[in-house]
Design an enzyme around this catalytic site. Sequence first.
Site, mmCIF file in Angstrom:
data_model
loop_
_atom_site.group_PDB
_atom_site.id
_atom_site.type_symbol
_atom_site.label_atom_id
_atom_site.label_comp_id
_atom_site.label_asym_id
_atom_site.label_seq_id
_atom_site.Cartn_x
_atom_site.Cartn_y
_atom_site.Cartn_z
ATOM 1 N N TRP A 183 0.838 -1.214 0.000
ATOM 2 C CA TRP A 183 0.000 0.000 0.000
ATOM 3 C C TRP A 183 0.863 1.249 0.000
ATOM 4 O O TRP A 183 0.382 2.341 -0.301
ATOM 5 C CB TRP A 183 -0.965 0.006 1.190
ATOM 6 C CG TRP A 183 -0.368 0.278 2.550
ATOM 7 C CD1 TRP A 183 0.744 -0.294 3.092
ATOM 8 C CD2 TRP A 183 -0.874 1.180 3.557
ATOM 9 N NE1 TRP A 183 0.959 0.182 4.373
ATOM 10 C CE2 TRP A 183 -0.004 1.082 4.691
ATOM 11 C CE3 TRP A 183 -1.957 2.040 3.628
ATOM 12 C CZ2 TRP A 183 -0.209 1.831 5.861
ATOM 13 C CZ3 TRP A 183 -2.160 2.780 4.796
ATOM 14 C CH2 TRP A 183 -1.293 2.677 5.888
ATOM 15 N N ASP A 184 2.149 1.083 0.320
ATOM 16 C CA ASP A 184 3.083 2.207 0.311
ATOM 17 C C ASP A 184 2.997 2.954 -1.022
ATOM 18 O O ASP A 184 3.064 4.187 -1.065
ATOM 19 C CB ASP A 184 4.515 1.696 0.497
ATOM 20 C CG ASP A 184 4.685 0.895 1.781
ATOM 21 O OD1 ASP A 184 3.833 0.030 2.055
ATOM 22 O OD2 ASP A 184 5.678 1.116 2.502
ATOM 23 N N GLU A 223 0.207 -2.360 13.062
ATOM 24 C CA GLU A 223 0.472 -3.803 13.048
ATOM 25 C C GLU A 223 0.801 -4.378 14.428
ATOM 26 O O GLU A 223 1.142 -5.546 14.540
ATOM 27 C CB GLU A 223 1.605 -4.104 12.056
ATOM 28 C CG GLU A 223 1.185 -3.838 10.624
ATOM 29 C CD GLU A 223 2.335 -3.921 9.628
ATOM 30 O OE1 GLU A 223 2.068 -4.217 8.454
ATOM 31 O OE2 GLU A 223 3.499 -3.686 10.027
ATOM 32 N N LYS A 259 1.539 1.316 16.530
ATOM 33 C CA LYS A 259 2.802 1.263 15.783
ATOM 34 C C LYS A 259 3.016 2.484 14.895
ATOM 35 O O LYS A 259 4.115 3.003 14.769
ATOM 36 C CB LYS A 259 2.839 -0.003 14.921
ATOM 37 C CG LYS A 259 4.132 -0.122 14.106
ATOM 38 C CD LYS A 259 4.133 -1.309 13.166
ATOM 39 C CE LYS A 259 5.396 -1.314 12.315
ATOM 40 N NZ LYS A 259 5.388 -2.364 11.298
ATOM 41 N N GLN A 260 1.928 2.926 14.210
ATOM 42 C CA GLN A 260 2.106 3.948 13.169
ATOM 43 C C GLN A 260 0.787 4.653 12.899
ATOM 44 O O GLN A 260 -0.235 4.307 13.481
ATOM 45 C CB GLN A 260 2.610 3.283 11.896
ATOM 46 C CG GLN A 260 1.641 2.266 11.306
ATOM 47 C CD GLN A 260 2.266 1.458 10.182
ATOM 48 O OE1 GLN A 260 3.061 0.578 10.417
ATOM 49 N NE2 GLN A 260 1.891 1.758 8.964
#
Length: 689
Positions: A298-299, A428, A496-497
């Site tokens: 998906w980056d 994640e 995480k992000q």
Amino acid sequence: MADGEGDPGVFTATALPGDPRLLPTVTSAFLGTRVFRDILHAAGVYSGAAGDTHRADVPSPLGLRMAAPGAHSPAESFTLDTWTGTFSHTIQCPGYTATQQLYAHHSLVHLMAFSITIRRLDGSTHPVTVQLRSLFVPQSRDLELTPGPDFQGAHYIYGQTLVPEVEGGPRPTVHMLWTPIPESLTLGGEERERRWEFLTAVAGSEEEAKRSYSAGLALAAAGSLHRSHVRAWAALRRGCSVQLDGPLALRQALQGCLYYLLSAVPPRDSPGAPFHGISPGGLSNGTRGEDYWGHVFWDQDTWMFPNILLLYPEAARAILQYRIRTLEGARRNAQEQGYEGAKFPWESAATGLEVCPEEIYGAQEIHVTGDVLMAFEQYYCTTQDQKLFQEDGGWELVEAVAQYWCSRMVWSEEEQLYHIRGVMPPDEYHSQVDNSAYTNAVARRSLNFAADMARDLLLPVPEEWEDRARKIKVPFDEERKYHPEYDGYSPGEPVKQADVVLLGFPLMHPMSAEVRRNDLEMYEPVTDPAGPAMTWSMFAVGWLELKELQRAWSQLEKCFSNITEPFKVWVENSDGSGAVNFLTGMGGFLQVILFGFTGFRITRSSLLFDPAFPEGITKLKISSVSYLGNKLEVTITREEIRMEVTETSWDPPASPLEAVLESGQRFPLWEGQSVSFPTAPGWIQRSPS
């Protein structure tokens, strides 16, 4: 460190970083290598089955290093010039200089080249010799290579990858021609200066490799091989120019990001050669065990694509065509998990089948399917290119994604809403959760776009799509007025992000400014400071939206710990771990500038703007914002916005545009006429006239 006299696009050093992963890359749409490395990669050439599939190492004749025999510690310099797309290494000795220039030719995408120039600095007449130290061996652990007959003075090898991605599937072929490299080069006693050119051509067919090599030889003979590359590259850089008045470190980071990201896209005049997607570490990286094996995530669609779309929609279309080409693999992924439609893989290579080595991500991190479709939606809203959907396979992809989401939902009698259960969100650190806010919001957006697209193409809209879009649960805490990350999320739990903050941008999920602020306040302190580089850019965009300029800047500043010196190569995590030359982080950073500072938001009917600059930034100029067939030069200062249509397309004809301010003032945007107005929120739309 000297930086090209303060030029934000020239990075110079007198020594190389100790970690070779941090060396700069030279890349085209088809070939890429890291400087001084003995391997290169070719787009779409993977070896290994399923989760072991990785970019095949092609032996590289380009990774040599010059040495000056007998010279005691000569002065050396290393320069990456992002304006010319060229890396150079210079050795300065008493009486002469030797310079190596290395580049991936931007318009001849199957060609890489380097030249070595020895120039006498004094009146001496003795020969000058430079050694060439090369690690090149024409063998590979991933390819079965056979030598062929020499061609126009070049050596030739060819062969196939050892293991196909799918049993019985194709094994890509590589053909390589290269100029033989001597152990040393000598400038004769009577010569003042001499340049030697070395070419490497790599392609999927013998014919293409030979055609590219011959074209390169002809240009080299005319003395214009490097010039032709620089001309093509400079045209791309001009067309995608973004300039800031602000701190030098910010301007350098900006030009570095543009260099690495634009290196990954096809040239403007590229023939219909298929594009193979962009992996987190780009084409130069991705050998086995490195940079996620060169897989596409998906980056590409969420983090890199919006920047490319705004500046260069033709390249954005090529990225979407990669997803269309891998649709059959995505259908098989859905089928294997017991669902309908198409489920895009968490990690994709040549086929679109899941190639993630760890099953949990492929099974649970399903938001990628919605991320892919959001890129299609942004593209359609910006270009109105119906041909992609009607003739080139886009509609089949849209429909398949909508079918997948419908089959992936279950009805909750208790809540009278649709649920998506057992997923891993972008964060994640959590898996097997129900109703990830981001996953469900992106699924809803997929279904709404599919319904809108069907109407535009005059196709029947399945009632199920609209019903499920209306009734899917996106968790919301009425008391605290924020979005829990998933059912049962407890405030304060580490993340995480960037996850829920993506609801505000890029998803533009409907919410009040109060809720947007609460989401940012809730997740900023609990997001792992060691998490991946793109995270902080999304917090920065959120704070810019709310005009909290100092908070936005403090988030953007966190990105700088992921940018390494001297060549502005990004690392995924600030401790240096993870992917290197991390284009995902660069994509997030560019979105702060292109969408955060400008306030640009792509909607169905307009391109919104609402500029906000942190302190120290006084001006932003984007040479070529593409919208509905127009190219607009947009210059923003704190006081004024200036817009000018510099170019319009003929086929299909561009829509005439106007800028409308929230105050109601309208400004027609005619080609060649500059209009300016005080900096204020508004939008660009089709002119009703």
